[in-house]
Scaffold this motif. Structure first.
Motif, short mmCIF file in Angstrom:
data_model
loop_
_atom_site.label_atom_id
_atom_site.label_comp_id
_atom_site.label_asym_id
_atom_site.label_seq_id
_atom_site.Cartn_x
_atom_site.Cartn_y
_atom_site.Cartn_z
N PRO A 17 -41.69 23.18 -17.75
CA PRO A 17 -42.36 24.21 -16.64
C PRO A 17 -41.92 24.75 -15.72
CG PRO A 17 -43.19 21.93 -17.34
CD PRO A 17 -41.88 21.91 -17.71
N GLY A 40 -53.22 17.24 -10.89
CA GLY A 40 -52.43 18.49 -12.48
C GLY A 40 -51.56 18.58 -11.39
N CYS A 41 -51.07 17.81 -10.04
CA CYS A 41 -49.64 17.91 -10.30
C CYS A 41 -48.52 17.75 -10.82
CB CYS A 41 -48.94 17.60 -8.46
SG CYS A 41 -49.72 19.49 -7.38
N VAL A 42 -47.24 18.21 -11.01
CA VAL A 42 -46.56 17.18 -11.88
C VAL A 42 -45.53 15.77 -11.41
CG1 VAL A 42 -45.21 17.03 -13.93
CG2 VAL A 42 -46.88 18.29 -14.17
N GLU A 44 -41.37 14.59 -11.93
CA GLU A 44 -40.80 14.34 -12.71
C GLU A 44 -39.52 12.76 -12.38
OE1 GLU A 44 -40.52 18.76 -13.79
OE2 GLU A 44 -39.03 18.02 -12.59
N ALA A 55 -48.11 14.86 -15.07
CA ALA A 55 -49.67 15.12 -14.63
C ALA A 55 -50.31 14.10 -14.51
CB ALA A 55 -50.39 16.50 -15.98
N THR A 57 -53.45 12.85 -12.48
CA THR A 57 -54.99 12.88 -13.02
C THR A 57 -56.10 11.60 -12.40
OG1 THR A 57 -54.67 10.41 -14.83
CG2 THR A 57 -54.72 13.23 -16.09
N ARG A 174 -43.70 18.45 -9.13
CA ARG A 174 -43.79 20.06 -9.06
C ARG A 174 -45.52 20.68 -8.83
NH1 ARG A 174 -40.33 23.10 -11.19
NH2 ARG A 174 -38.60 21.44 -11.72
N LYS A 175 -46.22 22.25 -8.71
CA LYS A 175 -47.46 22.63 -8.70
C LYS A 175 -47.75 22.18 -10.58
CE LYS A 175 -48.13 25.26 -4.83
NZ LYS A 175 -47.89 26.43 -4.36
N GLY A 176 -49.21 21.67 -10.29
CA GLY A 176 -49.36 21.59 -11.46
C GLY A 176 -50.49 23.38 -11.93
N ALA A 179 -51.67 23.79 -15.44
CA ALA A 179 -52.31 22.52 -16.10
C ALA A 179 -54.06 22.87 -15.95
CB ALA A 179 -52.39 20.94 -15.91
N ARG A 180 -54.32 23.87 -14.60
CA ARG A 180 -55.22 23.69 -13.77
C ARG A 180 -55.95 25.13 -12.96
NH1 ARG A 180 -55.28 21.11 -7.92
NH2 ARG A 180 -57.66 20.93 -8.05
#
Length: 224
Positions: A17, A40-42, A44, A55, A57, A174-176, A179-180
């Motif tokens: 991503p 929604g942020c990831v 890692e 991600a 939730t 990471r900013k998601g 995903a959002r």
DNA sequence: TGCATGATGTTCT
DNA sequence: GAACATCATGCAC
């Protein structure tokens, strides 16, 4: 801060991503404001064994010394010291004799405030995540619950104090954006899980309809 | 599907 | 010595 948002945009052909890391200023706010924005942020975690990403939730906000449910309620100790540091770092603690849980530190240095990461959906490295979990089960259960999330990502106390905003750090946030979409995603709130004090405050946030969200369990006093 | 319970060890009083 | 931001299991329905 060497992170140039444009520098991470194109990891040509890697399939990784391309959204940038969450900026530290974003986290330097009260936990109650940061918490819903983290959905929604990831998260890692890069290790020698590989990369696992989830991600987020489900999260919970802890306000610090004014919050009776917070580890900082009784002041600064060796365990919660990281919470008093600058925002954007991981506060990892050991609980119930066998589990780790992870927080994202909020607010500027000197104040203790954090967001507990309660659940996530594995978006990369599912095979490794499955290998780390001792129990087999459906994919949605891999990171369903704060201790499971840490187990699936291989997060332990060694990562207490890790910088989540540094691209060179093994543990990053990471900013998601991909995903959002704020309009399409419904964020729900409710009481926090497993806490005795402060259970009346709706500081738990989760994504509506996500099967990876853990079920609500009120605090139960342990038998002696 | 939903409770009750044991496993386990660190932290703080 | 007690509490603990939990999980997996086993049994009742």
């Amino acid at each position: 801060m060497t992170a140039d948002p444009h520098a991470t945009r194109l990891a040509a052909g890697s399939g990784v991503p391309t959204a940038g890391l969450v900026p530290r200023e974003f986290l330097g706010r009260p936990a109650v404001e940061v918490a819903p924005d983290l959905l929604g942020c990831v998260l890692e975690h890069q290790t020698a064994a590989g990369l696992v990403a989830a991600a987020l939730t489900e999260v919970e906000a802890y306000a610090g010394e004014a919050d009776p449910a917070s580890h900082a309620y009784r002041g600064r100790t060796r365990r919660n010291a990281v919470m008093y540091g600058p925002p954007g770092y991981a506060y990892v603690y050991f609980t119930y004799g066998m589990h780790f849980c992870m927080n994202v530190v909020c607010l500027p240095e000197g104040t203790a405030s954090a967001v507990l990461l309660r659940a996530g959906r594995i978006v990369a490295g599912e095979g490794l995540a499955r290998h780390r979990r001792l129990v087999d089960g459906p994919a949605r259960d891999l990171a369903r619950g704060p201790a499971r999330l840490c187990q699936a990502l291989g997060v332990d106390r060694a990562l207490d104090g890790a910088d989540l905003c540094d691209p060179a750090s093994p543990l990053r946030l990471r900013k998601g954006a991909a995903a959002r979409s704020a309009e399409e995603t419904l964020i729900r709130t409710g009481p926090r899980v497993g806490v005795r004090e402060g259970a009346d405050v709706p500081w738990r946030f989760w994504l509506d309809g996500e099967p990876t969200v853990s079920t609500y369990r009120a605090h139960v006093p342990r038998r002696r």
